[in-house]
Design an enzyme around this catalytic site. Structure first.
Site, PDB file in Angstrom:
ATOM      1  N   LYS A  13       0.831  -1.215   0.000  1.00  0.00           N
ATOM      2  CA  LYS A  13       0.000   0.000   0.000  1.00  0.00           C
ATOM      3  C   LYS A  13       0.863   1.263   0.000  1.00  0.00           C
ATOM      4  O   LYS A  13       0.628   2.178  -0.766  1.00  0.00           O
ATOM      5  CB  LYS A  13      -0.908   0.048   1.256  1.00  0.00           C
ATOM      6  CG  LYS A  13      -1.831  -1.127   1.420  1.00  0.00           C
ATOM      7  CD  LYS A  13      -2.755  -0.956   2.624  1.00  0.00           C
ATOM      8  CE  LYS A  13      -2.032  -0.883   3.960  1.00  0.00           C
ATOM      9  NZ  LYS A  13      -1.376  -2.119   4.380  1.00  0.00           N
ATOM     10  N   ARG A  88      -8.796   1.162   9.384  1.00  0.00           N
ATOM     11  CA  ARG A  88      -8.379  -0.213   9.667  1.00  0.00           C
ATOM     12  C   ARG A  88      -9.420  -0.942  10.502  1.00  0.00           C
ATOM     13  O   ARG A  88      -9.237  -2.104  10.818  1.00  0.00           O
ATOM     14  CB  ARG A  88      -7.071  -0.183  10.446  1.00  0.00           C
ATOM     15  CG  ARG A  88      -5.818  -0.479   9.606  1.00  0.00           C
ATOM     16  CD  ARG A  88      -4.628  -0.285  10.526  1.00  0.00           C
ATOM     17  NE  ARG A  88      -3.444  -0.962  10.125  1.00  0.00           N
ATOM     18  CZ  ARG A  88      -2.409  -0.393   9.523  1.00  0.00           C
ATOM     19  NH1 ARG A  88      -2.461   0.855   9.155  1.00  0.00           N
ATOM     20  NH2 ARG A  88      -1.311  -1.079   9.280  1.00  0.00           N
ATOM     21  N   ARG A 123      12.011  -5.916   4.606  1.00  0.00           N
ATOM     22  CA  ARG A 123      11.811  -4.463   4.548  1.00  0.00           C
ATOM     23  C   ARG A 123      12.829  -3.741   5.428  1.00  0.00           C
ATOM     24  O   ARG A 123      13.150  -4.171   6.525  1.00  0.00           O
ATOM     25  CB  ARG A 123      10.399  -4.128   5.023  1.00  0.00           C
ATOM     26  CG  ARG A 123      10.116  -2.647   5.058  1.00  0.00           C
ATOM     27  CD  ARG A 123       8.659  -2.336   4.945  1.00  0.00           C
ATOM     28  NE  ARG A 123       7.910  -2.627   6.152  1.00  0.00           N
ATOM     29  CZ  ARG A 123       6.593  -2.436   6.257  1.00  0.00           C
ATOM     30  NH1 ARG A 123       5.907  -1.999   5.218  1.00  0.00           N
ATOM     31  NH2 ARG A 123       5.974  -2.713   7.372  1.00  0.00           N
ATOM     32  N   ARG A 156      12.130  -2.144  10.992  1.00  0.00           N
ATOM     33  CA  ARG A 156      11.085  -1.629  11.882  1.00  0.00           C
ATOM     34  C   ARG A 156      10.848  -2.628  12.997  1.00  0.00           C
ATOM     35  O   ARG A 156      10.824  -3.831  12.755  1.00  0.00           O
ATOM     36  CB  ARG A 156       9.788  -1.460  11.080  1.00  0.00           C
ATOM     37  CG  ARG A 156       9.500  -0.039  10.695  1.00  0.00           C
ATOM     38  CD  ARG A 156       8.399   0.053   9.682  1.00  0.00           C
ATOM     39  NE  ARG A 156       7.105  -0.431  10.160  1.00  0.00           N
ATOM     40  CZ  ARG A 156       5.963  -0.267   9.498  1.00  0.00           C
ATOM     41  NH1 ARG A 156       5.967   0.362   8.328  1.00  0.00           N
ATOM     42  NH2 ARG A 156       4.836  -0.723   9.970  1.00  0.00           N
ATOM     43  N   ARG A 167       0.277  -8.784  13.708  1.00  0.00           N
ATOM     44  CA  ARG A 167      -0.318  -7.803  12.791  1.00  0.00           C
ATOM     45  C   ARG A 167      -1.217  -8.481  11.756  1.00  0.00           C
ATOM     46  O   ARG A 167      -2.252  -7.950  11.375  1.00  0.00           O
ATOM     47  CB  ARG A 167       0.786  -6.985  12.103  1.00  0.00           C
ATOM     48  CG  ARG A 167       1.465  -6.020  13.082  1.00  0.00           C
ATOM     49  CD  ARG A 167       2.763  -5.493  12.534  1.00  0.00           C
ATOM     50  NE  ARG A 167       2.592  -4.642  11.383  1.00  0.00           N
ATOM     51  CZ  ARG A 167       3.521  -4.467  10.445  1.00  0.00           C
ATOM     52  NH1 ARG A 167       4.676  -5.087  10.545  1.00  0.00           N
ATOM     53  NH2 ARG A 167       3.299  -3.669   9.440  1.00  0.00           N
TER      54      ARG A 167
HETATM   55  P1  AMP Z   1       1.598   0.900   9.006  1.00  0.00           P
HETATM   56  O1  AMP Z   1       2.794   1.732   8.757  1.00  0.00           O
HETATM   57  O2  AMP Z   1       0.399   1.317   8.190  1.00  0.00           O
HETATM   58  O3  AMP Z   1       1.888  -0.583   8.874  1.00  0.00           O
HETATM   59  O4  AMP Z   1       1.168   1.143  10.532  1.00  0.00           O
HETATM   60  C1  AMP Z   1       2.036   0.802  11.582  1.00  0.00           C
HETATM   61  C2  AMP Z   1       1.252   0.660  12.869  1.00  0.00           C
HETATM   62  O5  AMP Z   1       0.633   1.920  13.203  1.00  0.00           O
HETATM   63  C3  AMP Z   1       0.104  -0.335  12.837  1.00  0.00           C
HETATM   64  O6  AMP Z   1       0.516  -1.669  13.053  1.00  0.00           O
HETATM   65  C4  AMP Z   1      -0.771   0.189  13.975  1.00  0.00           C
HETATM   66  O7  AMP Z   1      -0.241  -0.145  15.248  1.00  0.00           O
HETATM   67  C5  AMP Z   1      -0.637   1.698  13.807  1.00  0.00           C
HETATM   68  N1  AMP Z   1      -1.681   2.214  12.882  1.00  0.00           N
HETATM   69  C6  AMP Z   1      -1.482   2.774  11.667  1.00  0.00           C
HETATM   70  N2  AMP Z   1      -2.647   3.104  11.093  1.00  0.00           N
HETATM   71  C7  AMP Z   1      -3.621   2.740  11.970  1.00  0.00           C
HETATM   72  C8  AMP Z   1      -5.041   2.785  11.951  1.00  0.00           C
HETATM   73  N3  AMP Z   1      -5.722   3.278  10.903  1.00  0.00           N
HETATM   74  N4  AMP Z   1      -5.701   2.302  13.028  1.00  0.00           N
HETATM   75  C9  AMP Z   1      -5.048   1.830  14.103  1.00  0.00           C
HETATM   76  N5  AMP Z   1      -3.713   1.719  14.185  1.00  0.00           N
HETATM   77  C10 AMP Z   1      -2.988   2.175  13.126  1.00  0.00           C
END
Ligand code: AMP
Length: 210
Positions: A13, A88, A123, A156, A167
Site C-alpha cells: 500500500k 483499519r 523491509r 522496523r 499484525r
Molecule cells: P503501518 O505503517 O500502516 O503498517 O502502521 C504501523 C502501525 O501503526 C500499525 O501496526 C498500527 O499499530 C498503527 N496504525 C497505523 N494506522 C492505523 C489505523 N488506521 N488504526 C489503528 N492503528 C494504526
C-alpha cells in the site's frame, strides 16, 4: 480524487501510494508514518502509541480519526488524497463517513501470506526520513544507507517475526471486514498485489482511469 488503500501489512500500500500520489498529484497520507514521526519526536501521542505499535496492535480509533481530521485540513489535500492504511476498523470507516469525507474509490490489495512474509522480513526503513526499501526488491544504492537523505536503514520493530504474526491476525479480525463494507458501496476495486510494484501500480492506474 479521494482514495483509500486497503490491505494486509506488506501488501504494498505504502509504496504504491507514493507512486500513485505522484502520478495524480494527490496527498499521500499514512497514519503509520504520522505515528512513527510522533514517536520519533516524543510527542504525547507518540509516547502513548509506541508500545501499541511495537506489539503489532491497533492505536485507538479516536486517535486515528483526530490525526485524519487534522491532516485532511491541509491545503495539499485539496486536489485529492490517498488514505494509506486507514481506515483499519469498521468504527474508523463509519466515522470517516459520518464526518462527510468523500471517498471515490477503495483499492483492495489482495496478497498471499508468503509474499507478505517475504516483503515484511526484507523491509528496511530509513531511521531519519522513513523511506522504505527491501533487501531484494527495492535496494538502496549503498547497502544500509538511504538514497534520499543518507540516513541509516533499520528494521522496523514491528517487522520482527512475532509482531508480523500479530499484525496479520489483527488484519484478519479487524480490517478484513472492511472489504465487505466497501463492496456494498460499489467503490471497491480489488487488485492482485503479489506482482512487482510497477505492474501493480499500472493495474491501479488503469482501474482509476476506467
Ligand atoms: P503501518 O505503517 O500502516 O503498517 O502502521 C504501523 C502501525 O501503526 C500499525 O501496526 C498500527 O499499530 C498503527 N496504525 C497505523 N494506522 C492505523 C489505523 N488506521 N488504526 C489503528 N492503528 C494504526
Amino acid at each position: 480524487m479521494n482514495l483509500i488503500f486497503l490491505g494486509a501489512p506488506g501488501a504494498g500500500k505504502g509504496t504504491n501510494a507514493e507512486l500513485i500520489a505522484k502520478k495524480y498529484s494527490l496527498a499521500s497520507i499514512s497514519t503509520g508514518a504520522i505515528l512513527r514521526e510522533a514517536i520519533k519526536n516524543e510527542t504525547e501521542m507518540g509516547k502513548k502509541a509506541k508500545a501499541i505499535i511495537d506489539d503489532g496492535k491497533l492505536v485507538p480509533d479516536d486517535t486515528i480519526i483526530a490525526i485524519i481530521k487534522e491532516r485532511l485540513s491541509n491545503s495539499d489535500c485539496e486536489k485529492g488524497f490517498i488514505l494509506d492504511g486507514v481506515p483499519r476498523t469498521l468504527v474508523q470507516a463509519r466515522m470517516i463517513d459520518e464526518l462527510g469525507i468523500r471517498i471515490d474509490k477503495v483499492i483492495n490489495f489482495e496478497v498471499s501470506e508468503d509474499v507478505v512474509l517475504e516483503r515484511l522480513s526484507g523491509r528496511r526503513v530509513c531511521a531519519d526520513c522513513g523511506s522504505t526499501y527491501h533487501i531484494k526488491n527495492v535496494k538502496s544504492k549503498t547497502e544500509g544507507v538511504c538514497d534520499r537523505c543518507g540516513g541509516r536503514l533499520i528494521i522496523r520493530k514491528d517487522d520482527q517475526p512475532e509482531t508480523i504474526k500479530e499484525r496479520m491476525s489483527v488484519y484478519e479480525d479487524m480490517t478484513k471486514p472492511l472489504v465487505d463494507y466497501y463492496l456494498k458501496t460499489g467503490k471497491l476495486i480489488s487488485i492482485n498485489a503479489d506482482k512487482e510494484i510497477e505492474k501493480t501500480s499500472l493495474e491501479i492506474s488503469v482501474a482509476l482511469e476506467r
